[in-house]
Design a protein around this motif. Sequence first.
Motif, mmCIF file in Angstrom:
data_model
loop_
_atom_site.group_PDB
_atom_site.id
_atom_site.type_symbol
_atom_site.label_atom_id
_atom_site.label_comp_id
_atom_site.label_asym_id
_atom_site.label_seq_id
_atom_site.Cartn_x
_atom_site.Cartn_y
_atom_site.Cartn_z
ATOM 1 N N SER A 89 0.836 -1.200 0.000
ATOM 2 C CA SER A 89 0.000 0.000 0.000
ATOM 3 C C SER A 89 0.870 1.249 0.000
ATOM 4 N N THR A 90 1.975 1.178 0.709
ATOM 5 C CA THR A 90 2.866 2.336 0.738
ATOM 6 C C THR A 90 3.395 2.632 -0.661
ATOM 7 N N SER A 119 1.905 1.965 -3.429
ATOM 8 C CA SER A 119 0.789 2.561 -4.159
ATOM 9 C C SER A 119 0.676 4.051 -3.833
ATOM 10 N N TYR A 120 0.716 4.367 -2.557
ATOM 11 C CA TYR A 120 0.597 5.775 -2.174
ATOM 12 C C TYR A 120 1.787 6.595 -2.655
ATOM 13 N N SER A 135 1.132 7.197 -6.351
ATOM 14 C CA SER A 135 -0.035 7.990 -6.721
ATOM 15 C C SER A 135 -0.023 9.343 -6.019
ATOM 16 N N LYS A 149 -1.332 9.990 -3.233
ATOM 17 C CA LYS A 149 -2.622 10.276 -2.613
ATOM 18 C C LYS A 149 -2.529 10.359 -1.096
ATOM 19 N N ARG A 150 -1.376 10.008 -0.579
ATOM 20 C CA ARG A 150 -1.162 10.231 0.855
ATOM 21 C C ARG A 150 0.274 10.692 1.009
ATOM 22 N N ILE A 152 3.987 10.768 1.916
ATOM 23 C CA ILE A 152 5.010 9.734 2.100
ATOM 24 C C ILE A 152 6.329 10.462 2.341
ATOM 25 N N ARG A 171 9.873 7.538 -0.304
ATOM 26 C CA ARG A 171 9.537 7.737 -1.706
ATOM 27 C C ARG A 171 10.750 7.441 -2.584
#
Lengths: 331, 331
Positions: free
Chosen positions: A16-17, A19-20, A23, A25-26, A28, A33
């Motif tokens: 999930s990290t 993904s974020y 994207s 969307k949260r 990081i 990153r």
Amino acid sequence: MVRITDVARRAGVAPSTVSYALSGKRPISAETRRRVEESVRELGYRPLTGTRAAGGGHWPNVLALVAPLRAGVDPRTVMEYAGAVVTAARGHDHDVLLVTRGEGVEGLRRVVESTPANALIVADTEPHDARLPWLRTLDRPSVLIGHPADTTGLTCVDLDFGAAGELCVEHLAGLGHRVVALVGAPPEVYLRDTGDAQRVVRGFTAAAARHGLSSSVLPCPASPAAARAVAERLLRERPALTGVVVHNKAVVKPLIDAFGALGLRVPADLSVAAVGSTSLPVTSVDVPATELGAGAVDLLIRILNGTPVPEATLLPPQLTHRATTAPRTTP
Amino acid sequence: MVRITDVARRAGVAPSTVSYALSGKRPISAETRRRVEESVRELGYRPLTGTRAAGGGHWPNVLALVAPLRAGVDPRTVMEYAGAVVTAARGHDHDVLLVTRGEGVEGLRRVVESTPANALIVADTEPHDARLPWLRTLDRPSVLIGHPADTTGLTCVDLDFGAAGELCVEHLAGLGHRVVALVGAPPEVYLRDTGDAQRVVRGFTAAAARHGLSSSVLPCPASPAAARAVAERLLRERPALTGVVVHNKAVVKPLIDAFGALGLRVPADLSVAAVGSTSLPVTSVDVPATELGAGAVDLLIRILNGTPVPEATLLPPQLTHRATTAPRTTP
DNA sequence: AGGCGAAGTCGAAGCGCTTCGACACTTCCT
DNA sequence: AGGAAGTGTCGAAGCGCTTCGACTTCGCCT
């Protein structure tokens, strides 16, 4: 095949990290990153676009461009449509899928229905295009470039040919011409009510009347011989003629040559303007292929967003002054 | 949005049954299949292509066609590539995504990497194309139309220009011509080692030698004036000249005109053949755009299947005899 | 009568991905 | 010191679809 879990493992984080991180969307941390991006690069990870649709994400936006790529149509114009559509679509985050006219409407139907595109742009439509009924019942939105005889239930963009006819007259009138003629499409085109042709005639005639010009309209087959005949007839019947509008691509050059052969110099004795793109240095109202392509995409996006759009959008014509029109020399 | 479960509910079966009914991967009773198909039709169900990739299904096959849609390149040829690629791709169950040259290689990279295509066809490549290094490191297979100076690590198709040069000479030799000349590209093209140009020269020269013809080669800038100069020089230096091969699209017509002005009739006194497509009625070895496009797709499919393919595939040239070549009239 | 294989269907698991809710940790404010 | 308000991360659930294994039915052969 590299999956998101591979990237996650390599970067030492949870899927999930990743993904974020990708994207955005949260939030990081910069460090995480960086590690994620590095892993992506090293593993050559490429998210499987389609599976985003599941999980509530966006389906990758694809629109199909239906264009006859080989027929008699002017390839330059089609190319220009295509380029404009691709560019505009990219601006709205859409990809463009190329669909050539399959064998007949039936083939086209099969191709389009099996295609992942969720919207269509149909280039080069004819007034009574065989594809129209099908498009009306299609479950995906579509925009036509061109102008069907009956637009109900459809959406289309086209050049405002009526206004184009007017614009030419106004141009000539502004240059002082008082007697003008329109050389149009072959006669059979008028019988098959090809919208464009008649719209030009109507615009031409209306504008001439409004400006108090003496005007006449002559259809013309698409051959040099026909052009010569039309030129001779015009000179015979309208000796005071000084302005000609041509709405028949194939005949522009032959016509100018014919007038030359008859002793009339263009533009000194006779001004000539064309409706429709030519590759010649002729004053003309060009078909704005780029604007049409971009306009089509724009309409499509609006439809996809649920915004209501008009059935027919007519683009204002633009006249480019070139070497074949000049002020009337006082007689 | 209609999902497979909706169809299943309406047809009174399980989702998996719908899946099997549609894919045909397991036997389904005629009656059930009918009900499923009916529900599909009534609900307008369209499976979300992408999610098949999950669940072990096939990813929908998409290939990207990278083509400069507006540059100085001949739109007719590009269109022909495009049409051929689309047709061939459909034959292999692939869709074609259109990608125009983004702003520079960098823009192109971004576009392509975000695109769901799993393979690329790059049209109109140049010998030292700036995109080559990028293509070599790309994680997706690609096929170039054109002929890079260095093909290592790439796959490309092109017309066999060397053979095209030979073919022209053979054609002229077969017609009895003994003294021939090649009018080539502008001089600067040879400096930048544009592969095609030099390959034509090599083929031309070799074939001439083989047939015992007297031959010469002249570069020629792409202007009518230059064409005239070249024509004059040829007549001065090679008075016995009766066969000319032109590998310079822009100059074919001016050159023929210039020869005419100098008193040589084509083809009575002088035969002229061209390498490369022209829209003129000239004997020529045309660029087989359709075959190139289809060939590119073919190579790509083979690569995707894991079959090894050669780095460079050269298509045999074909000479079309038209009005500008004729047997040598005995002097 | 009993057994067998084929035909037809279902439920559950799983694909790669995103998103939600929760949790731990830090900062900052009083 | 003690809480409020972020920050950054994780696990689990869920998306629409396919596939696998298992189950029921049925017709057919002994």
